[in-house]
Every structure is written in structure tokens, then in C-alpha cells.
Motif scaffolding. Sequence first.
Motif, mmCIF file in Angstrom:
data_model
loop_
_atom_site.group_PDB
_atom_site.id
_atom_site.type_symbol
_atom_site.label_atom_id
_atom_site.label_comp_id
_atom_site.label_asym_id
_atom_site.label_seq_id
_atom_site.Cartn_x
_atom_site.Cartn_y
_atom_site.Cartn_z
ATOM 1 N N LYS A 259 0.813 -1.219 0.000
ATOM 2 C CA LYS A 259 0.000 0.000 0.000
ATOM 3 C C LYS A 259 0.846 1.268 0.000
ATOM 4 C CE LYS A 259 -3.962 -2.202 0.351
ATOM 5 N NZ LYS A 259 -3.441 -3.577 0.282
ATOM 6 N N THR A 260 2.094 1.150 0.441
ATOM 7 C CA THR A 260 2.984 2.307 0.499
ATOM 8 C C THR A 260 4.404 1.888 0.142
ATOM 9 O OG1 THR A 260 3.633 2.002 2.820
ATOM 10 C CG2 THR A 260 1.601 3.275 2.404
ATOM 11 N N ASP B 203 6.931 2.550 1.998
ATOM 12 C CA ASP B 203 7.540 2.062 3.237
ATOM 13 C C ASP B 203 7.279 0.578 3.452
ATOM 14 O OD1 ASP B 203 8.616 4.505 3.848
ATOM 15 O OD2 ASP B 203 6.992 5.117 5.175
ATOM 16 N N GLN C 167 3.969 8.180 -4.932
ATOM 17 C CA GLN C 167 3.462 7.755 -3.631
ATOM 18 C C GLN C 167 2.228 8.563 -3.247
ATOM 19 O OE1 GLN C 167 4.750 5.370 -0.770
ATOM 20 N NE2 GLN C 167 2.576 5.705 -0.987
ATOM 21 N N THR D 16 -2.241 7.329 -2.749
ATOM 22 C CA THR D 16 -3.138 7.508 -1.604
ATOM 23 C C THR D 16 -4.274 8.422 -2.024
ATOM 24 O OG1 THR D 16 -1.262 7.325 -0.103
ATOM 25 C CG2 THR D 16 -3.315 8.215 0.805
#
Length: 261
Positions: free
Chosen positions: A160-161, A163, A242, A246
Motif C-alpha cells: 500500500k505504500t 515504506d 506515492q 493515496t
Amino acid sequence: MVGDVASPAELSQLFPIFKSESTKTRRVGILDAFIKAGQRKATPDAAAALKDLLTALISGTPDDADLAARGALLAGLWKQETLRSRLEEIASGDNTPASLRDSAIKGLVSLGGEPTKNYLQALASGEKAVSTRASALSGLSELSPPLAAKLAVQFLGNAKTVDEARPVLEAFLKNKQLPVLLASELKDKQVPDFVAVEGIRMASSRGLQSLIEESLRKAGGVKQMDRPLTPEEMHALVTKVQAQATPPAGRTCTAASNCSA
């Protein structure tokens, strides 16, 4: 220095010194010496004392995560098979500190064998936290690289990210063999574009882009660049992608970052 040259008998002589209250502030250093010895396959000859020490370090709720993390590493390096189940408990614990979990997984990798491979496979593909699964994949990449690459593509496809994806990308950019395996598994697969961009950036910074860039670009739907991006440009691109990944409240985004109401 001690860890580089001490004999098994000399290592055993350090056990009572480690336990002494007068050397409490030096315990991390003593364990680091033990780790160096373990890495060169030197094992204390006092088997019972060795087991007692490591059991005390990693049993229950550790009072000191730094000491416990080193104990977990040593349990693997010194082939303490009877502590395998405790290492597994630590690795899968929901409240385990990240550094201790990573050390437990490294300890399991050092123990090796089918039990470790099966355990890490289950942990990596289960329902645990993303960080736990990523750590398991990193360990599995050392023990069974082809299997880890297959599971890594599934993991990256669901990231999802950036990170979330970064630890797994790092695990597969440690040498020149792992990127090739990951590139092969990426064929005809899809990953979010921000994962592909970050992977390309990381591979470029390590001089490994020729091994995996094309596969990441195709899997992420990232257009071919006319020229290599500067580090600043790559950072800006990662940040932009990124942010696009979102979506605002009430909107959804596809893997290619096309949002719709």
C-alpha cells in the motif's frame, strides 16, 4: 578482539564474567564478542552453561531487548535447536520489538533446514503485520531464494505504500543473484507503480539496475525514461507517485494511479 581469537574454552570462561553484576554495563560488548566467535563457527565448550545463558536471555518477556536480540542471534549461530520454538514465538509475536524479531528470524535462518524454511514461508504468507511478513521474506531470501522471490512478488503486488515495500526490495538487492530471481518472478505480474519506481531507484543506487529495471518498469507500468534520472529527480518522482497512490476520501485509485470518484 576476543571474539576474533578466543578458543571454545576461553569463550566458556566469559560466562561467569557476563553474569557478574560488576560487568553489567559490559554485557552487550561480551555478547558482541560471542557473536563474532559464532560467525567464525567457534562455540563454547561448556554446553550446559551455554544453553542456560541463551535460555535466560530470550525466555519470557525480555527485560532488555538489545541483550535478547543478541541472544536470539547466538541461539542460531551456536545451533541451539532446543530454542527453535522460542525463536519462532519471538518472531511471530504481535508485540515483539522489530530489532528482536529480526534477530530471531536471523537466528532461525542460522539454524536452517526445512523447519526454518516452512516456518518462514508460513509467516511470510500469513496474516501477520506487514512488517513481520517483510522480515520473514528477508530471512527466506537467504535460505530459499526462489521461493522467497515468488512470495515477494505477491507481497509487493499488495503493498500500500513505499515504506511497506522497501524492506522487501532491500532484501532482493543484497547481491547480483537475488535481483535476477525477482525479475524472473515479475514476468507477467503487476505491482503498484510506486513500488516499481522505488525499486528502480534502489537498484540504480546499488549499480544493479541492469538486472531488474526493465522487469520492474513493465510490472509497474512505468514509462521508459529518455535519460537516467538524477537522485533528486528520482526522489521527486517517488514522492509524486506515492502521493498519487493515496486517494482522497471518497475516491479510489487503480494500480496505475488513475483515480475515479
